[in-house]
Structure formats: structure tokens, C-alpha cells
Design an enzyme around this catalytic site. Sequence first.
Site, PDB file in Angstrom:
ATOM      1  N   HIS A   1     -13.065  -2.738   3.740  1.00  0.00           N
ATOM      2  CA  HIS A   1     -11.653  -3.089   3.882  1.00  0.00           C
ATOM      3  C   HIS A   1     -11.063  -2.574   5.206  1.00  0.00           C
ATOM      4  CE1 HIS A   1      -7.426  -3.522   1.927  1.00  0.00           C
ATOM      5  NE2 HIS A   1      -7.307  -3.322   3.218  1.00  0.00           N
TER       6      HIS A   1
ATOM      7  N   GLU B   1     -17.572  12.716  22.138  1.00  0.00           N
ATOM      8  CA  GLU B   1     -16.264  13.272  21.766  1.00  0.00           C
ATOM      9  C   GLU B   1     -16.019  13.300  20.251  1.00  0.00           C
ATOM     10  OE1 GLU B   1     -12.864  10.995  22.999  1.00  0.00           O
ATOM     11  OE2 GLU B   1     -13.739   9.134  22.291  1.00  0.00           O
TER      12      GLU B   1
ATOM     13  N   HIS C   1      -2.759   2.535   8.307  1.00  0.00           N
ATOM     14  CA  HIS C   1      -3.888   1.797   7.754  1.00  0.00           C
ATOM     15  C   HIS C   1      -4.113   0.554   8.599  1.00  0.00           C
ATOM     16  CE1 HIS C   1      -6.381  -0.574   5.141  1.00  0.00           C
ATOM     17  NE2 HIS C   1      -5.429  -1.464   4.932  1.00  0.00           N
TER      18      HIS C   1
ATOM     19  N   GLU D   1       0.824  -1.219   0.000  1.00  0.00           N
ATOM     20  CA  GLU D   1       0.000   0.000   0.000  1.00  0.00           C
ATOM     21  C   GLU D   1       0.856   1.267   0.000  1.00  0.00           C
ATOM     22  OE1 GLU D   1      -2.893  -0.575  -0.669  1.00  0.00           O
ATOM     23  OE2 GLU D   1      -3.688  -2.301   0.403  1.00  0.00           O
TER      24      GLU D   1
ATOM     25  N   HIS E   1      -7.486  -2.552   9.964  1.00  0.00           N
ATOM     26  CA  HIS E   1      -8.782  -3.186   9.708  1.00  0.00           C
ATOM     27  C   HIS E   1      -9.562  -3.312  11.025  1.00  0.00           C
ATOM     28  CE1 HIS E   1      -6.294  -5.585   6.440  1.00  0.00           C
ATOM     29  NE2 HIS E   1      -6.464  -4.315   6.090  1.00  0.00           N
TER      30      HIS E   1
END
Length: 271
Positions: free
Chosen positions: A210, A169, A139, A116, A141
Site C-alpha cells: 500500500h 546515509e 502517508h 485514514e 504511496h
Amino acid sequence: MKDIMTAPFLGEMIELTSQMYRLGWDERNGGNISMMLDEAEVSEYLSLDRVLRNIPIGFSAPTLAGRYFLVTGTGKYFRNVRRDPETNLGLFRIASDCKTAELLWGYRDNGRFTSELPAHLMSHMARLTVDPENRIVMHCHPTHTLAMNYVHPLEERAFTHTLWEMSTECIVVFPEGVGVLPWMLCGTNRIGEATAEKMKEFRAVIWGMHGVYAAGKTPDEAFGLVETIEKAAEVFMLTAHLPRINTIRDRELQELAEAFGVAYRKDFLNL
Ligand code: 13P
Ligand code: ZN
């Protein structure tokens, strides 16, 4: 030259990957992190003219030439970073051609940076145009955020609005909302370009079905964004199937944002 194993930036990366793994955000090789470093801090630990390998990055990163990055390796498990940072991470500089990573340390098993990398470096370029102090792109999941993707419209305004309602919040932590991309093939320049486009407007971008991307000046900022989104998504998933009898109203969200003095997306509220 100091031992790189004592470098604060390496310690920070080890902490981040370990904590994210423990939170269940990064199963197997899921997730990747890139941390931009200053030349001065790298030069305390590594000789800057000792390039181990040149690795083509597959796109051009014109504004990043000469910049240094510590990046997780492709196929590597976050759970293993602490035990063997030199195999699971790499530290490289973007060459003056803007298309090559000059590896200075890491990827010891002849490995390479995350698949990525386009989304990471393109997001760094985009964030730096709006926040010159941005340093981190991550990144992962996260479970409830991912679950929410299957039962909630993948639309920026609606998705943001629901997250904001799930915890007081939220509007203070991400007043600009969250960007949302549809399902796209990962590991490509195309998803990298789409992510970077969203990153001009948002520090957090949902990748449909994803995971999530988050950016920040510090690991705390990026991590804090993900955990706040994930917490809100968890509350949503715990309550979505139940009758809702209370909620935070839009005028209360507005009151919150104004009390905290944050620049929020007024058009994401129904006022
Ligand atoms: P990498 O192992 O190449 O970093 O890929 C993991 C991932 O999360 C893909 O989106
Ligand atoms: Zn992923």
C-alpha cells in the site's frame, strides 16, 4: 485577525502536498497528512469559538482533547491543494469528548478529513508518548517502496537491513529501522491501532502493498524519512535483478552508526 492564507503552517502544507504530488508519491487522492498546531498560532488566524461543524471521528483520542490539527480531506487530490486549500484541507480541534472534530476552517464543500484519520491520530498519540515534540504524520504511496513490497519479504528486520545496505546515509537517517505491517484493509480503526503500535518503536511504518507512514517533529523530518526510504528502495529495484558484487557490510553499517552516534537496532545486523 490575520488572513489564514498567509499562515506559515498553511504554506508548509501547500509545499508538502505539491512536492509529494510532483514526486509521484500521491497519485489521484493517494496519501494524507496531519499537522498538529499550537493553539496560539491558530488563534492568530481563526476565532477559536467559531465552530463550523462537528464531525464524529469514530474512535476516542483521549490524549488529544483540545489539540488542533490541519488535515488533508478525504478523496482530495494533493495536486489541487495549492489552488484551493480551503476545499482540500480542514483545520479542527478535538473536542473535550475526545470523539468529535470541531471544524474551524476548510472542507468547504461539506467534505471531511481523510479516511485514514484513525492511523493519523492514533499515530500522533503513540509518537507523543515517545517524543513530545512530534507534530507531523504523513502517508503516501512512493513508487519504488511499493514495488519493493512485491519482491522482498515483508519482515521488519530483513526489510530494514536491505534498505540500510542500499545507501550509506540510511542507517544514520532511520537507525531504529522501519516497521512493517502486512496488507490490511485501509481506512479502519484496526489498521490505525496496528500503525500506532509500530509508531511507538519506529518513525516510519510500511503498509504492505500500500505505502508508507512517517512521523516527525517537523515536515522536513517526516519528508526526509520518506525520501530516504524511497531512494534506497529505488536503488534496490534498480539492482535486485543484477548480480551484486559489492555491498556495505554489517560491520561497516555498525561503524557508520557509531561514528554518527545514533541509537541503532544492533539486532537488525549480523555482527
Ligand atoms: P483519503 O483520500 O481518504 O485520504 O485516502 C487516500 C489514501 O491514501 C488511503 O490510504
Ligand atoms: Zn493510501
